[in-house]
Design an enzyme around this catalytic site. Structure first.
Site, PDB file in Angstrom:
ATOM      1  N   ASN A   9       0.869  -1.182   0.000  1.00 44.61           N
ATOM      2  CA  ASN A   9       0.000   0.000   0.000  1.00 44.61           C
ATOM      3  C   ASN A   9       0.902   1.226   0.000  1.00 44.61           C
ATOM      4  O   ASN A   9       1.526   1.534   1.008  1.00 44.61           O
ATOM      5  CB  ASN A   9      -0.885  -0.047   1.261  1.00 44.61           C
ATOM      6  CG  ASN A   9      -1.656   1.245   1.468  1.00 44.61           C
ATOM      7  OD1 ASN A   9      -1.761   2.072   0.566  1.00 44.61           O
ATOM      8  ND2 ASN A   9      -2.210   1.404   2.659  1.00 44.61           N
ATOM      9  N   LYS A  11       0.089   4.319  -0.271  1.00 39.82           N
ATOM     10  CA  LYS A  11      -0.493   5.538   0.318  1.00 39.82           C
ATOM     11  C   LYS A  11      -0.251   6.728  -0.610  1.00 39.82           C
ATOM     12  O   LYS A  11      -0.300   6.565  -1.826  1.00 39.82           O
ATOM     13  CB  LYS A  11       0.074   5.745   1.726  1.00 39.82           C
ATOM     14  CG  LYS A  11      -0.064   4.472   2.571  1.00 39.82           C
ATOM     15  CD  LYS A  11       0.204   4.654   4.015  1.00 39.82           C
ATOM     16  CE  LYS A  11       0.001   3.315   4.730  1.00 39.82           C
ATOM     17  NZ  LYS A  11       0.112   3.417   6.165  1.00 39.82           N
ATOM     18  N   HIS A  95      -9.353   1.054   4.770  1.00 44.81           N
ATOM     19  CA  HIS A  95      -8.087   1.255   5.481  1.00 44.81           C
ATOM     20  C   HIS A  95      -8.318   2.186   6.674  1.00 44.81           C
ATOM     21  O   HIS A  95      -9.118   3.109   6.600  1.00 44.81           O
ATOM     22  CB  HIS A  95      -7.041   1.833   4.534  1.00 44.81           C
ATOM     23  CG  HIS A  95      -5.671   1.831   5.123  1.00 44.81           C
ATOM     24  ND1 HIS A  95      -5.250   2.819   6.001  1.00 44.81           N
ATOM     25  CD2 HIS A  95      -4.649   0.956   5.021  1.00 44.81           C
ATOM     26  CE1 HIS A  95      -4.017   2.537   6.385  1.00 44.81           C
ATOM     27  NE2 HIS A  95      -3.628   1.411   5.814  1.00 44.81           N
ATOM     28  N   GLU A  97      -6.712   4.586   7.795  1.00 40.43           N
ATOM     29  CA  GLU A  97      -6.525   6.020   7.512  1.00 40.43           C
ATOM     30  C   GLU A  97      -7.771   6.602   6.852  1.00 40.43           C
ATOM     31  O   GLU A  97      -8.108   7.762   7.076  1.00 40.43           O
ATOM     32  CB  GLU A  97      -5.260   6.222   6.654  1.00 40.43           C
ATOM     33  CG  GLU A  97      -3.999   6.017   7.495  1.00 40.43           C
ATOM     34  CD  GLU A  97      -2.793   5.507   6.722  1.00 40.43           C
ATOM     35  OE1 GLU A  97      -2.778   5.607   5.482  1.00 40.43           O
ATOM     36  OE2 GLU A  97      -1.859   5.004   7.380  1.00 40.43           O
ATOM     37  N   GLU A 165      -5.244  -4.966  10.505  1.00 39.38           N
ATOM     38  CA  GLU A 165      -4.224  -3.946  10.715  1.00 39.38           C
ATOM     39  C   GLU A 165      -4.492  -3.203  12.010  1.00 39.38           C
ATOM     40  O   GLU A 165      -5.290  -2.262  12.043  1.00 39.38           O
ATOM     41  CB  GLU A 165      -4.232  -2.942   9.552  1.00 39.38           C
ATOM     42  CG  GLU A 165      -3.915  -3.559   8.217  1.00 39.38           C
ATOM     43  CD  GLU A 165      -3.325  -2.521   7.263  1.00 39.38           C
ATOM     44  OE1 GLU A 165      -2.214  -2.757   6.772  1.00 39.38           O
ATOM     45  OE2 GLU A 165      -3.961  -1.482   7.030  1.00 39.38           O
ATOM     46  N   GLY A 171       2.741   2.245  10.656  1.00 38.90           N
ATOM     47  CA  GLY A 171       3.698   3.336  10.500  1.00 38.90           C
ATOM     48  C   GLY A 171       4.413   3.718  11.786  1.00 38.90           C
ATOM     49  O   GLY A 171       5.075   4.743  11.856  1.00 38.90           O
ATOM     50  N   SER A 211       3.639  -2.186  10.164  1.00 43.26           N
ATOM     51  CA  SER A 211       5.090  -2.291  10.339  1.00 43.26           C
ATOM     52  C   SER A 211       5.656  -3.653   9.938  1.00 43.26           C
ATOM     53  O   SER A 211       6.575  -4.164  10.587  1.00 43.26           O
ATOM     54  CB  SER A 211       5.485  -1.919  11.771  1.00 43.26           C
ATOM     55  OG  SER A 211       5.110  -0.568  12.044  1.00 43.26           O
TER      56      SER A 211
HETATM   57  P1  PGA Z   1       3.065   0.277   7.530  1.00 44.34           P
HETATM   58  O1  PGA Z   1       1.590   0.499   6.925  1.00 44.34           O
HETATM   59  O2  PGA Z   1       3.595  -1.001   6.945  1.00 44.34           O
HETATM   60  O3  PGA Z   1       3.844   1.486   7.065  1.00 44.34           O
HETATM   61  O4  PGA Z   1       2.931   0.206   9.006  1.00 44.34           O
HETATM   62  C1  PGA Z   1       0.703  -0.580   6.757  1.00 44.34           C
HETATM   63  C2  PGA Z   1      -0.609  -0.114   6.183  1.00 44.34           C
HETATM   64  O5  PGA Z   1      -1.095   0.952   6.564  1.00 44.34           O
HETATM   65  O6  PGA Z   1      -1.190  -0.800   5.325  1.00 44.34           O
END
Ligand code: PGA
Length: 249
Positions: A9, A11, A95, A97, A165, A171, A211
């Site tokens: 992903n 983003k 997601h 976010e 997630e 992140g 992560s």
């Molecule tokens: P990350 O993000 O691997 O940077 O923690 C995962 C995601 O939001 O899909």
């Protein structure tokens, strides 16, 4: 046996040109890898270039979001048929976010999944608890609510993939331990069994996200209910993402 899925992903990172470059490198690095589905989800503006760059490689391309109507006066939105028309095969929905910053709810997740599946694409539907919810002991209740309210009408589709997630792991560099991931994945699978059927629960791929890095993917994948990864930061670099795709070593 469930075929693992490793999805990136991206983003809000990479222009069309940068996306094409990264995908060409990645395609080279994952050449010949068997038994794993590889997906990259760039921003909308890079989808066409990404599809072009991925041609002839095992890398599938997906969008990060969509709108559920097929067309209309919805300024700024992108419809699933438009995403499909570009040659994309996947779409992420729900997601955290999107839920946190853009008003996504279980009800909109349900409508978006329906649109994605109706247009023949594969859907990666995300669920996960916040830190406050985990600390309040609500993790399972939140996951059950998200699966039942957002996903339950779609659980028997072979094109639905679930991504667990935990929001506190996204992140932050804080990965859920393999035990925490396994516990959540097993719980989600049990909810799928109850809401749909034991067969659907056995078949559905559940990816872990938060992560994921080259050095923790193998222990996560060793968990019986972890069927892949949804990778943010570590998917932006072709070499690091290729190592995750090659988690078997
Ligand atoms: P990350 O993000 O691997 O940077 O923690 C995962 C995601 O939001 O899909």
């Amino acid at each position: 046996m469930r075929t693992p899925v490793i999805a990136g992903n991206w983003k809000m990172y990479k222009t069309a040109r940068q996306a094409a470059e990264t995908i060409r490198s990645l395609a080279d690095l994952v050449k010949g890898v068997q038994g794993v589905e590889v997906v990259i989800c760039p921003p909308f503006t890079a989808l066409a270039a990404a599809v072009e760059a991925a041609k002839g490689s095992p890398v599938a391309i997906g969008a990060q979001d969509c709108y559920w109507e097929k067309e209309g006066a919805f300024t700024g939105q992108v419809a699933v048929p438009m995403i499909a028309d570009l040659g994309c095969s996947h779409c992420i929905v729900g997601h955290s976010e999107r839920r946190q910053f853009f008003g996504e709810t279980d009800a909109t997740v349900d409508k978006k999944i329906e649109a994605v599946l109706a247009n023949g694409l594969n859907c990666i539907a995300c669920v996960g608890e916040t830190l406050a919810e985990r600390e309040a002991g609500q993790t399972f209740a939140v996951l059950e609510r998200q699966v039942r309210n957002g996903l339950s009408r779609h659980l028997t589709s072979a094109r639905l993939v679930i991504a667990y997630e935990p929001v506190w792991a996204i992140g932050t560099g804080k990965t859920a331990t393999p035990v925490q991931a396994q516990e959540a994945h097993a719980f989600i699978r049990q909810v799928v069994a109850e809401a749909a059927s034991p067969a659907a629960a056995q078949a559905v791929r559940i990816l872990y996200g938060g992560s994921v890095k080259p050095d923790n993917i193998a222990t996560l994948m060793a968990q019986p209910d972890v069927d892949g990864g949804l990778v943010g930061g570590a998917s932006l670099d072709a070499a690091s993402f290729a190592k995750i795709v090659r988690f078997r070593g």
